[in-house]
Design a protein around this motif. Structure first.
Motif, PDB file in Angstrom:
ATOM      1  N   PRO A 339       4.436 -28.572 -33.559  1.00 54.50           N
ATOM      2  CA  PRO A 339       5.031 -28.345 -34.973  1.00 54.50           C
ATOM      3  C   PRO A 339       6.167 -27.637 -35.098  1.00 54.50           C
ATOM      4  O   PRO A 339       6.470 -26.698 -34.225  1.00 54.50           O
ATOM      5  N   MET A 341       8.130 -24.506 -36.462  1.00 50.58           N
ATOM      6  CA  MET A 341       7.928 -22.966 -37.111  1.00 50.58           C
ATOM      7  C   MET A 341       9.072 -22.157 -37.344  1.00 50.58           C
ATOM      8  O   MET A 341      10.184 -22.645 -36.722  1.00 50.58           O
ATOM      9  N   ASN A 349       4.981 -18.162 -29.534  1.00 50.69           N
ATOM     10  CA  ASN A 349       4.184 -19.281 -29.059  1.00 50.69           C
ATOM     11  C   ASN A 349       4.725 -20.097 -27.966  1.00 50.69           C
ATOM     12  O   ASN A 349       3.907 -20.278 -27.057  1.00 50.69           O
ATOM     13  N   ARG A 352       4.061 -17.969 -24.996  1.00 48.52           N
ATOM     14  CA  ARG A 352       2.815 -18.058 -24.342  1.00 48.52           C
ATOM     15  C   ARG A 352       2.641 -19.485 -23.743  1.00 48.52           C
ATOM     16  O   ARG A 352       1.749 -19.586 -22.716  1.00 48.52           O
ATOM     17  N   PHE A 359      -3.129 -17.890 -18.234  1.00 50.97           N
ATOM     18  CA  PHE A 359      -3.793 -17.410 -19.275  1.00 50.97           C
ATOM     19  C   PHE A 359      -5.336 -18.191 -19.170  1.00 50.97           C
ATOM     20  O   PHE A 359      -6.403 -17.553 -19.109  1.00 50.97           O
TER      21      PHE A 359
ATOM     22  N   THR B 338       9.161 -26.873 -26.794  1.00 46.73           N
ATOM     23  CA  THR B 338       8.529 -25.998 -25.569  1.00 46.73           C
ATOM     24  C   THR B 338       9.463 -25.604 -24.758  1.00 46.73           C
ATOM     25  O   THR B 338      10.913 -26.397 -24.655  1.00 46.73           O
ATOM     26  N   TRP B 346       5.454 -26.618 -15.407  1.00 49.70           N
ATOM     27  CA  TRP B 346       5.363 -27.471 -16.810  1.00 49.70           C
ATOM     28  C   TRP B 346       4.382 -28.282 -16.698  1.00 49.70           C
ATOM     29  O   TRP B 346       3.281 -28.405 -17.459  1.00 49.70           O
ATOM     30  N   PHE B 353      -2.103 -27.875 -22.512  1.00 50.72           N
ATOM     31  CA  PHE B 353      -1.781 -28.186 -23.888  1.00 50.72           C
ATOM     32  C   PHE B 353      -2.880 -29.371 -24.272  1.00 50.72           C
ATOM     33  O   PHE B 353      -3.417 -29.022 -25.411  1.00 50.72           O
ATOM     34  N   LEU B 356      -6.104 -27.602 -25.382  1.00 54.16           N
ATOM     35  CA  LEU B 356      -6.020 -26.332 -26.123  1.00 54.16           C
ATOM     36  C   LEU B 356      -7.005 -26.284 -27.127  1.00 54.16           C
ATOM     37  O   LEU B 356      -7.697 -25.055 -27.291  1.00 54.16           O
ATOM     38  N   ASP B 357      -7.202 -27.205 -27.895  1.00 49.53           N
ATOM     39  CA  ASP B 357      -7.948 -26.907 -28.922  1.00 49.53           C
ATOM     40  C   ASP B 357      -9.559 -26.674 -28.370  1.00 49.53           C
ATOM     41  O   ASP B 357     -10.318 -25.659 -28.768  1.00 49.53           O
TER      42      ASP B 357
ATOM     43  N   GLY C 337       8.506 -29.964 -23.278  1.00 48.87           N
ATOM     44  CA  GLY C 337       7.844 -30.787 -24.153  1.00 48.87           C
ATOM     45  C   GLY C 337       6.260 -30.679 -23.759  1.00 48.87           C
ATOM     46  O   GLY C 337       5.828 -29.880 -22.792  1.00 48.87           O
ATOM     47  N   THR C 338       5.661 -31.697 -24.356  1.00 43.15           N
ATOM     48  CA  THR C 338       4.192 -31.678 -24.413  1.00 43.15           C
ATOM     49  C   THR C 338       3.891 -33.200 -23.907  1.00 43.15           C
ATOM     50  O   THR C 338       4.472 -33.968 -24.333  1.00 43.15           O
ATOM     51  N   PRO C 339       2.572 -33.298 -23.316  1.00 38.58           N
ATOM     52  CA  PRO C 339       2.325 -34.808 -23.190  1.00 38.58           C
ATOM     53  C   PRO C 339       1.956 -35.368 -24.355  1.00 38.58           C
ATOM     54  O   PRO C 339       1.537 -34.865 -25.200  1.00 38.58           O
ATOM     55  N   TRP C 346      -3.578 -34.820 -30.873  1.00 37.78           N
ATOM     56  CA  TRP C 346      -2.252 -34.206 -30.761  1.00 37.78           C
ATOM     57  C   TRP C 346      -2.400 -33.089 -32.128  1.00 37.78           C
ATOM     58  O   TRP C 346      -1.966 -31.930 -31.677  1.00 37.78           O
ATOM     59  N   LYS C 348      -4.699 -31.509 -33.431  1.00 36.56           N
ATOM     60  CA  LYS C 348      -5.641 -30.286 -33.124  1.00 36.56           C
ATOM     61  C   LYS C 348      -5.099 -29.428 -32.388  1.00 36.56           C
ATOM     62  O   LYS C 348      -4.963 -28.134 -32.358  1.00 36.56           O
ATOM     63  N   ASN C 349      -4.233 -29.956 -31.285  1.00 33.45           N
ATOM     64  CA  ASN C 349      -3.983 -29.130 -30.508  1.00 33.45           C
ATOM     65  C   ASN C 349      -2.491 -28.367 -30.623  1.00 33.45           C
ATOM     66  O   ASN C 349      -2.220 -27.306 -30.541  1.00 33.45           O
ATOM     67  N   ALA C 350      -1.828 -29.434 -31.462  1.00 33.31           N
ATOM     68  CA  ALA C 350      -0.665 -28.712 -32.062  1.00 33.31           C
ATOM     69  C   ALA C 350      -0.768 -27.861 -32.941  1.00 33.31           C
ATOM     70  O   ALA C 350      -0.145 -26.470 -33.179  1.00 33.31           O
ATOM     71  N   ARG C 352      -3.216 -25.634 -32.775  1.00 31.95           N
ATOM     72  CA  ARG C 352      -3.444 -24.370 -32.027  1.00 31.95           C
ATOM     73  C   ARG C 352      -2.374 -23.703 -31.350  1.00 31.95           C
ATOM     74  O   ARG C 352      -2.150 -22.481 -31.340  1.00 31.95           O
ATOM     75  N   PHE C 353      -1.102 -24.621 -31.224  1.00 33.43           N
ATOM     76  CA  PHE C 353       0.077 -24.008 -30.689  1.00 33.43           C
ATOM     77  C   PHE C 353       0.861 -23.199 -31.599  1.00 33.43           C
ATOM     78  O   PHE C 353       1.079 -22.071 -31.100  1.00 33.43           O
ATOM     79  N   LYS C 354       0.498 -23.369 -32.729  1.00 33.63           N
ATOM     80  CA  LYS C 354       1.217 -22.561 -34.031  1.00 33.63           C
ATOM     81  C   LYS C 354       0.534 -21.161 -33.798  1.00 33.63           C
ATOM     82  O   LYS C 354       1.132 -20.091 -34.486  1.00 33.63           O
ATOM     83  N   GLN C 355      -0.857 -21.181 -33.318  1.00 29.05           N
ATOM     84  CA  GLN C 355      -1.635 -19.764 -33.386  1.00 29.05           C
ATOM     85  C   GLN C 355      -1.601 -19.288 -32.002  1.00 29.05           C
ATOM     86  O   GLN C 355      -2.338 -18.278 -31.774  1.00 29.05           O
ATOM     87  N   LEU C 356      -0.824 -19.784 -31.157  1.00 27.70           N
ATOM     88  CA  LEU C 356      -1.061 -19.535 -29.465  1.00 27.70           C
ATOM     89  C   LEU C 356      -0.994 -17.736 -29.457  1.00 27.70           C
ATOM     90  O   LEU C 356      -1.753 -17.528 -28.827  1.00 27.70           O
ATOM     91  N   ASP C 357       0.049 -17.414 -29.901  1.00 30.27           N
ATOM     92  CA  ASP C 357       0.339 -16.087 -29.594  1.00 30.27           C
ATOM     93  C   ASP C 357      -0.708 -15.188 -30.035  1.00 30.27           C
ATOM     94  O   ASP C 357      -1.220 -14.214 -29.477  1.00 30.27           O
ATOM     95  N   PHE C 359      -3.734 -16.013 -30.716  1.00 31.06           N
ATOM     96  CA  PHE C 359      -4.912 -16.210 -30.339  1.00 31.06           C
ATOM     97  C   PHE C 359      -4.998 -15.496 -28.868  1.00 31.06           C
ATOM     98  O   PHE C 359      -6.011 -14.626 -28.442  1.00 31.06           O
ATOM     99  N   VAL C 360      -3.893 -15.622 -28.083  1.00 28.97           N
ATOM    100  CA  VAL C 360      -3.762 -14.723 -26.702  1.00 28.97           C
ATOM    101  C   VAL C 360      -4.013 -13.240 -26.860  1.00 28.97           C
ATOM    102  O   VAL C 360      -4.674 -12.597 -26.244  1.00 28.97           O
TER     103      VAL C 360
END
Lengths: 369, 369, 369
Positions: A339, A341, A349, A352, A359, B338, B346, B353, B356-357, C337-339, C346, C348-350, C352-357, C359-360
């Motif tokens: 997404p 940002m 992010n 990470r 991780f 990314t 990668w 990824f 991830l959820d 990129g991402t798969p 996607w 849901k995972n995306a 989570r990516f927005k909150q990845l830092d 979360f870690v």
């Protein structure tokens, strides 16, 4: 279909656009729509709900614009029955107002009429055949053994190479290039700058030496690219539309194929030997690599990519700027990417993401299959 | 502005480029810059700091090239006051050396002068009007009711359709297509292969049957695309620049609009009814889908995408290859994607990824809003 | 190389494609391949393993098509020795069957022969020079001081500006634009719609006032873009291939450079002052921003991007739609990129990516360097 080689004559390019006036009742009758309100209201053009003036017809399809109904100055509005209940003006009721609008608007389109004939400034190979009622504009080249069929229009500056067919009712707007062996079905519309039939990107890395097929006395030299001859053509089905500056390469051996009613937006790249199923639509800047096969009724989003030699089944939606890296066997919607940002959050992010595997391992994540 | 229809005559295309010599003092005077060093030094051209020869002017704007100052052979260097303290050569001091260089370099640009007149090989509709001092090159078509204003230059192979305006001082370099209803303001520069005013990508899926607006006796058939007529135009403000092979579609009903001083690089796609605010610049291969609205002073990075019907406020920066999927209300810098990694790393991270959820849930992650 | 200005004459564009027949033994002899089976078998064209007919030659390079060997109707198949052991037909054994096929197929390519001469409808500046045996097609413009060398072919609708060189044996297929100062080496092949030498995207934001290099009496006005003159050229090495609708900008001061044997697919954008090393190949829709430097033997995937002023060393592979944001110093394969996923997963995972830092950090992740 009677076709013949037409003598070169200078013809006027366009005639004055027609203007048309219809009553709401006439439109209801003609398009099988239900009339609400005053059937005598006259319509001479179309406009948006927000800015239409009296005498114009507008439409309401997207619910988010419903609030504009109260203020619109449009004389007639095409809408669903549900939306008409509290509308005091004249309405044409359609199950699908956007489809109805598409048909209605075509009535008012000032599409220039092009007189049949061949402009004096063309360069047409003697072996080419142009239908009597086709229009060929200024500065057009047509190559050997090519054929322009009934009612087709070749706009100014187009180049048609050898062994091409432009089917009945096709329009090449302007500056379109059909390189060689490109065959268009009927009513295909090709926008300016599109290039169909250029060589596919076929290369073999020649590392030299014997038994690669080089002369036995090949100097060793350094490895270099060898062009693989591109011998196939391009086959475009009826009613396809090809956007401005879109490119569709010829096949390496067999043809690159678009089935009927495929719709390509601008700046799209279709590699050699791609096959696209009927009624599939692709948005601007998307790309399909060589030998991929896309099904029917697919929607490929803007800037999306499909790698080579993959298969995508029917009714697949790929969202904008996603990359398809494996075949898709199930209809549905597919995506990749992350997404948007603000850049500061994104940087954190993204950093990470570079450590994501490490991780997950550290925190006891199972290795996924 | 006096315009008139010019008789068709063959004219020479170019005259010999001028060569100019200025002293450093003359340049300082002319551009309001402070002179350090020998004002009598002569300059006849420009070069890079690293490779300029005697007689050339160079500039230093990016601090990372500061070390090149000591070795440069340039006769004059444009720079900030700070950088000049230990420079022994001739300098012109500017608050913004890149802006100053842009002005200075224009003095030495061998831009060919094009003699007014219309090349003998053009095809111009009798209803079109071309200003006396405009230049129209070889193999140009101009359609009905179109107008080419004072001092404009239409390079070879351009196609201008019906109802277009090319404003005073515009330049269409070569092979540019204005399809229909395209109006350019003054001093607009359009590079080769650009297509303005092609049909937008407007399609409705016709599922057949009555009350979609099809004839009542529509054969059921299979669902197919119906083209929504594209009736609007394109309106380009003064001082815009449009890159090579860039496409800007005409609006569906109203116009697609670029305000003044919008700068588009090559291979950009602008959908129908997009509106771009003044002074916004977009880098190569970026794309904006239909009806999106971009503010003033925005910078859109290369390959970035903006989905349809969104709004982006003024002073937004979108980094390269990011995708804007929702409206942006706050100025600032935005990104998606990314980071680049070696492919092995990668693959590992990308696999994570996909899970991830699930991983976050397993490790007790709160569901984010 | 003897060149001279040729009088304008109308020439036929093409002659009939040759047809050729060779025996398997002749082909083995000519290309240094080992023959298995019947050397008398005749070949008159090429086909795919799956669909070739009798009289056609096919090839097997990709092991996944090995099962097609048993059913093929091809009269001769090019393959590796390993694959020939249980093949009962006629085979030509090559260490690299794809390279061998590239050479063999060229024998059967019906590439139209273009008679030397200049079409009557061209517009060639008197100071331009065209070799006696070059072919210049219809509606071609050639500018001042430009040169077309021995055996070159300029297809219909090409525009060659001032100070360009088209080297011996080059082919500009059709509708190619060389804007100015573009110099092509020998045997360069440029596909339709390509634009070489358009202005680079050089802009400086002029905030007005004195000491920016504007006139001292500059009105304050609002900040606006100032075009930085683009004065360099484009230099293309021998044996390069440039795809359809690809754009290569001229340098700002020095040249944009492609070394020998660089292969660019369609719709590629090369910014000003980019330098690309020999034998590098870039797939469709990729883009390189200004002043980036790419090494030799690199492979840039489709839709990939390289930011400006970066350096990429030799033998780097960048996978499709990846973005290179920093210089690459080590050969190898790189990705971002991402798969692709079904859209629901996607999302849901995306999210989570927005909150990845965050979360870690919450789960005790160390801050990575």
């Amino acid at each position: 279909m009677p076709t013949t080689s037409v003598p070169t004559t200078s013809v006027p390019t366009t005639s004055v656009p027609r203007t048309s006036v219809y009553s709401a009742a006439q439109l209801a009758e003609r398009f099988g729509l239900v009339l609400h309100g005053d059937g005598a209201v006259q319509v001479h053009g179309v406009g948006t709900l927000a800015r239409a003036e009296a005498g114009q017809l507008a439409f309401l399809a997207n619910p988010k614009y419903r609030s504009q109904l109260a203020q619109t100055s449009a004389s007639v509005v095409v809408m669903r029955a549900d939306d008409a209940s509290d509308f005091s003006g004249t309405a044409l009721i359609a199950r699908d107002p956007y489809v109805a609008f598409a048909r209605l608007a075509a009535l008012f389109e000032p599409r220039p009429r092009h007189a049949p004939g061949i402009h004096a400034s063309t360069d047409i190979d003697p072996s080419a055949v142009v239908a009597n009622d086709a229009h060929v504009g200024a500065f057009v080249s047509i190559g050997a053994r090519s054929r322009v069929e009934a009612g087709a229009r070749i706009g100014p500056g187009c180049v048609i190479g050898d062994d091409c067919v432009v089917g009945a009712g096709c329009e090449l707007v302007a500056g379109v290039t059909l390189v060689a062996r490109v065959r268009l079905g009927q009513r295909v519309l090709v926008h300016p700058g599109a290039v169909l039939g250029a060589d596919g990107f076929g290369l073999a890395m020649d590392r030299g030496g014997v038994q690669t097929g080089g002369p036995q006395n090949d100097a060793p030299g350094e490895p270099h690219w060898l062009k693989v001859p591109q011998l196939g053509g391009v086959l475009i089905g009826d009613d396809c539309e090809i956007g401005a500056n879109t490119t569709i390469d010829r096949g390496a051996i067999e043809d690159t194929v678009l089935e009927a009613d495929v719709r390509l937006d601008n700046q799209i790249q279709i590699g050699h030997n791609v096959h696209i199923g009927a009624h599939t639509a692709m948005a601007g800047c998307s790309a399909v690599a060589g030998s991929a096969r896309i099904g029917r009724y697919c929607l490929i989003g803007g800037g999306a990519g499909v790698l080579g030699h993959l298969e995508i089944c029917d009714k697949v939606v790929v969202t904008a700027m996603s990359l398809v890296t494996a075949s898709i066997r199930e209809p549905g919607e597919y995506s990749s990417g992350t997404p948007l940002m603000d850049n500061r959050s994104w940087r954190k992010n993204a950093a990470r993401f570079k450590q994501l595997d490490a991780f997950v391992r550290r925190t006891g994540g199972r290795r996924e299959p």
